[in-house]
Design a protein around this motif. Sequence first.
Motif, PDB file in Angstrom:
ATOM      1  N   VAL A 120       0.831  -1.210   0.000  1.00  0.00           N
ATOM      2  CA  VAL A 120       0.000   0.000   0.000  1.00  0.00           C
ATOM      3  C   VAL A 120       0.865   1.260   0.000  1.00  0.00           C
ATOM      4  N   PRO A 121       1.846   1.394   0.903  1.00  0.00           N
ATOM      5  CA  PRO A 121       2.697   2.591   0.841  1.00  0.00           C
ATOM      6  C   PRO A 121       3.476   2.696  -0.468  1.00  0.00           C
ATOM      7  N   MET A 122       3.886   1.542  -1.025  1.00  0.00           N
ATOM      8  CA  MET A 122       4.608   1.578  -2.293  1.00  0.00           C
ATOM      9  C   MET A 122       3.721   2.150  -3.400  1.00  0.00           C
ATOM     10  N   TYR A 123       2.468   1.682  -3.481  1.00  0.00           N
ATOM     11  CA  TYR A 123       1.559   2.200  -4.500  1.00  0.00           C
ATOM     12  C   TYR A 123       1.262   3.682  -4.285  1.00  0.00           C
ATOM     13  N   LEU A 124       1.129   4.104  -3.031  1.00  0.00           N
ATOM     14  CA  LEU A 124       0.886   5.519  -2.757  1.00  0.00           C
ATOM     15  C   LEU A 124       2.083   6.380  -3.165  1.00  0.00           C
ATOM     16  N   LEU A 125       3.288   5.903  -2.887  1.00  0.00           N
ATOM     17  CA  LEU A 125       4.477   6.641  -3.314  1.00  0.00           C
ATOM     18  C   LEU A 125       4.582   6.695  -4.835  1.00  0.00           C
ATOM     19  N   MET A 126       4.269   5.592  -5.497  1.00  0.00           N
ATOM     20  CA  MET A 126       4.316   5.583  -6.960  1.00  0.00           C
ATOM     21  C   MET A 126       3.287   6.552  -7.526  1.00  0.00           C
ATOM     22  N   SER A 127       2.132   6.612  -6.903  1.00  0.00           N
ATOM     23  CA  SER A 127       1.108   7.549  -7.340  1.00  0.00           C
ATOM     24  C   SER A 127       1.589   8.990  -7.165  1.00  0.00           C
ATOM     25  N   ALA A 128       2.230   9.266  -6.044  1.00  0.00           N
ATOM     26  CA  ALA A 128       2.750  10.623  -5.795  1.00  0.00           C
ATOM     27  C   ALA A 128       3.838  10.988  -6.805  1.00  0.00           C
ATOM     28  N   PHE A 129       4.728  10.053  -7.120  1.00  0.00           N
ATOM     29  CA  PHE A 129       5.807  10.337  -8.064  1.00  0.00           C
ATOM     30  C   PHE A 129       5.297  10.526  -9.494  1.00  0.00           C
ATOM     31  N   HIS A 130       4.123   9.980  -9.796  1.00  0.00           N
ATOM     32  CA  HIS A 130       3.553  10.132 -11.132  1.00  0.00           C
ATOM     33  C   HIS A 130       2.522  11.258 -11.207  1.00  0.00           C
ATOM     34  N   SER A 131       2.350  12.029 -10.152  1.00  0.00           N
ATOM     35  CA  SER A 131       1.345  13.096 -10.137  1.00  0.00           C
ATOM     36  C   SER A 131       1.740  14.378 -10.875  1.00  0.00           C
ATOM     37  N   PRO A 132       3.014  14.643 -11.200  1.00  0.00           N
ATOM     38  CA  PRO A 132       3.323  15.892 -11.920  1.00  0.00           C
ATOM     39  C   PRO A 132       2.567  16.066 -13.237  1.00  0.00           C
ATOM     40  N   ALA A 133       2.233  15.003 -13.922  1.00  0.00           N
ATOM     41  CA  ALA A 133       1.466  15.140 -15.164  1.00  0.00           C
ATOM     42  C   ALA A 133       0.110  15.776 -14.875  1.00  0.00           C
ATOM     43  N   TRP A 134      -0.529  15.369 -13.780  1.00  0.00           N
ATOM     44  CA  TRP A 134      -1.817  15.957 -13.393  1.00  0.00           C
ATOM     45  C   TRP A 134      -1.643  17.403 -12.949  1.00  0.00           C
TER      46      TRP A 134
END
Length: 79
Positions: A58-72
């Motif tokens: 769960v924390p890994m997926y949340l971190l990956m989501s945060a690292f991919h948020s600049p496009a948004w």
Amino acid sequence: MSGAPTGVEGAARGLAGWLSLAAAPTFAVMAVLTAVSGGGGMEMMCSPGAGSPLSGMVPMYLLMSAFHSPAWLRLAFGR
């Protein structure tokens, strides 16, 4: 090769843009689904133990989501 992108280059850039927008919500959904399902077998295999709050899927997926948020963020604030 300067100037406007060709049809293939333009299509590739468009696809890359859509893929970058798809990453963050995909990882966020994966985090929620993993948390709801209890992690399953992968949680035990990927978690080194209870020593770190960042261990587990769960924390890994949340971190990956945060690292991919600049496009948004670029989309929301217009670059």
